[in-house]
Motif scaffolding. Structure first.
Motif, short mmCIF file in Angstrom:
data_model
loop_
_atom_site.label_atom_id
_atom_site.label_comp_id
_atom_site.label_asym_id
_atom_site.label_seq_id
_atom_site.Cartn_x
_atom_site.Cartn_y
_atom_site.Cartn_z
N GLN B 3 0.77 -1.43 -0.43
CA GLN B 3 -0.29 -0.38 0.12
C GLN B 3 1.31 1.26 0.11
O GLN B 3 0.84 2.08 -0.77
CB GLN B 3 -0.65 0.16 1.04
N SER B 4 2.49 1.20 0.37
CA SER B 4 3.06 2.17 0.81
C SER B 4 3.53 2.45 -0.44
O SER B 4 4.05 3.92 -0.62
CB SER B 4 3.91 2.39 1.95
N GLU B 5 4.04 1.91 -0.93
CA GLU B 5 4.47 1.76 -2.76
C GLU B 5 3.52 2.53 -3.51
O GLU B 5 3.65 3.63 -4.35
CB GLU B 5 4.99 0.38 -3.13
N GLU B 9 3.72 5.90 -5.33
CA GLU B 9 4.17 5.73 -7.16
C GLU B 9 2.98 7.00 -7.77
O GLU B 9 3.21 7.86 -8.25
CB GLU B 9 3.69 4.38 -7.42
N LYS B 10 1.67 7.00 -6.36
CA LYS B 10 1.02 8.35 -6.92
C LYS B 10 1.22 9.30 -6.95
O LYS B 10 0.66 10.43 -7.62
CB LYS B 10 -0.46 8.19 -5.78
N ILE B 60 10.59 10.57 -6.17
CA ILE B 60 10.19 10.86 -5.07
C ILE B 60 11.03 10.18 -4.45
O ILE B 60 10.93 9.03 -4.51
CB ILE B 60 8.97 11.49 -4.78
N THR B 61 11.25 10.50 -3.05
CA THR B 61 11.40 9.96 -1.92
C THR B 61 10.53 10.21 -0.21
O THR B 61 9.87 11.24 -0.86
CB THR B 61 12.92 10.10 -0.81
N ASP B 62 9.28 9.68 -0.42
CA ASP B 62 8.36 9.63 0.53
C ASP B 62 9.31 9.86 2.10
O ASP B 62 9.92 8.81 2.44
CB ASP B 62 7.77 8.24 0.33
N THR B 69 10.99 6.22 -5.74
CA THR B 69 9.90 6.24 -7.15
C THR B 69 10.34 6.83 -8.15
O THR B 69 10.49 7.72 -7.78
CB THR B 69 8.48 5.60 -7.02
N THR B 70 10.72 5.49 -9.12
CA THR B 70 11.44 7.27 -10.81
C THR B 70 10.12 6.29 -11.77
O THR B 70 10.06 6.02 -11.83
CB THR B 70 12.74 6.25 -10.66
#
Lengths: 167, 258
Positions: B3-5, B9-10, B60-62, B69-70
């Motif tokens: 879910q966190s991934e 992505e979103k 981005i890095t959460d 994610t790129t």
């Protein structure tokens, strides 16, 4: 210092041109009047300088700097960012005429046979191209001059009550 | 996928969407970075961006989950729209002030995408007036100004038609210049005016891509050389298309203009 009333006609028409292009670029309705007035001011500066035999590059630089500094208070009052006002205002000053004159010259040189007065064509190509480059440079320097002279912290001090876009 | 991934992505997707809207609407690079930084702060991420004229890459890095994610996004054709720019920068400010969440940002972007253009007829008339304004600035008389007014309207109309049929944008500019210059020259051919050059020369000025040319130099001043150079070349190709069309018309009517 010379001044002619004929300049005012040009001022009016370049303000019309700026607003016309603004509408093509879909500017918000609330800044149309601001663009009309500011481009009138810019044209007044530019054509007064030109009338006093200043070079067009210098005249564009001075006019664009006026636009750059003028756009900040107007943008704050209209609650938008300065670039949205300054870009449509400088659009009529874009050296489009020089740009395609240069390319027409190049085409002319490529198509026709070699003649004695080709050197004149080459000179006019160079002159038009350089004028285009330097006027474009002058316009962009003028528009971003407030950000080049003052650091961001200084510009933020002149905020009134609202957070503004200062880019 | 966790879910966190999915959330990360979103977030990347929505930031890319903002980038695409800004770039196609005609923002300069420092402005895009400013607004993206605001949004990524609100979304609690760190965003690194590579900007090109036709594509964006974002990493981005959460900050919550440390997920990375790129993503890459190709851009739709450019269409300058200052209302979109204004609305997005307003939205980014509001997002910061009121701490908007993902859903609120998305609904706001959907709303911004629906911003209307001015009515077609108003655009045509105002650009026609701008054309006759240019004609006046280059020293044209009243008749030349009227010729330029109608030539500009015809040129813009055919350019819009070409855009609608999804022609290549440079070719659309070529068609616009061809129609405008042809109309202006044929008015001269019928000897409506004595001084031919001004109306022909100024009837194509509305096609000059002013915003990319100005943005290219402001980008270069800020140090974004690649975007600056690509914007400049983009503008130059438009000017080439215009010059080519103009030279064809000048040849057909054997007008000398140098």
């Amino acid at each position: 210092m010379i001044f002619e009333l004929a300049v005012l006609v040009k001022v009016f028409w370049s303000a019309i041109a700026a607003v016309g292009f603004g509408i093509l670029f879909n500017i918000p309705k609330r800044i149309i009047m601001a663009i009309f007035l500011l481009s009138g001011l810019a044209a007044l500066v530019k054509f007064t300088f030109l009338l006093n035999h200043t070079n067009i590059i210098i005249a564009s630089l001075v006019a664009a700097s006026c636009v750059g500094f003028g756009s900040i208070p107007i943008a704050r009052q209209k609650k938008t960012s300065p670039f949205l006002i300054s870009i449509p205002v400088v659009i009529p000053m874009i050296p489009g005429y020089y740009a395609y004159k240069m390319l027409l010259g190049l085409l002319n040189l490529a198509v026709h046979d070699i003649k004695d007065n080709d050197i004149n064509t080459i000179l006019s190509i160079t002159k038009n191209g350089l004028n285009m480059l330097f006027i474009l440079m002058a316009l962009s320097i003028g528009v971003s001059l407030p950000w080049l002279i003052f650091r961001k912290s200084v510009l933020q001090k002149i905020r009134l009550e609202r957070k503004d876009d200062l880019i | 996928m966790l879910q966190s991934e999915k959330i990360t992505e979103k977030k990347a997707e929505i930031l890319l969407r903002v980038c695409a809207m800004l770039m196609t609407a005609g923002a300069n690079t420092s402005r895009i970075l400013l607004i993206i930084n605001r949004f990524s702060e609100v979304l609690n991420t760190d965003a690194q961006l590579f900007i090109d004229h036709k594509a964006f890459i974002i990493t981005i890095t959460d900050a919550h989950t440390n997920k990375k994610t790129t993503q890459l996004k190709r851009l739709p054709p450019h269409a300058i729209n200052f209302s979109t720019l204004s609305a997005i920068s307003q939205a980014s400010r509001d997002a910061q002030d009121k701490n908007w969440q993902y859903n609120r940002i998305e609904t706001e972007l959907n709303k911004i995408e629906l911003i209307k253009h001015y009515p077609k007829i108003i655009i045509l008339i105002s650009v026609g007036l701008a054309g006759s304004g240019f004609c006046n600035l280059f020293g044209g008389d009243f008749i030349n100004m009227i010729i330029t007014f109608f030539a500009t309207i015809m040129g813009l109309f055919s350019k819009q038609l070409a855009h609608k049929k999804e022609f290549n944008p440079y070719f659309a500019a070529f068609i616009g210049a061809l129609v405008a210059a042809f109309f202006a020259s044929s008015a001269l051919f019928l000897q409506l005016s004595t001084d031919p050059h001004i109306a022909v020369a100024t009837s194509v000025l509305f096609l000059i891509p002013g915003v990319p040319l100005i943005n290219s130099f402001t980008d270069m001043i800020d140090g974004y050389m690649i975007t600056g150079a690509s914007r400049f070349l983009n503008g130059l190709v438009f000017v080439m298309a215009i010059a080519l069309a103009l030279s064809i018309v000048l040849y057909l009517f054997s007008i000398k203009m140098l």
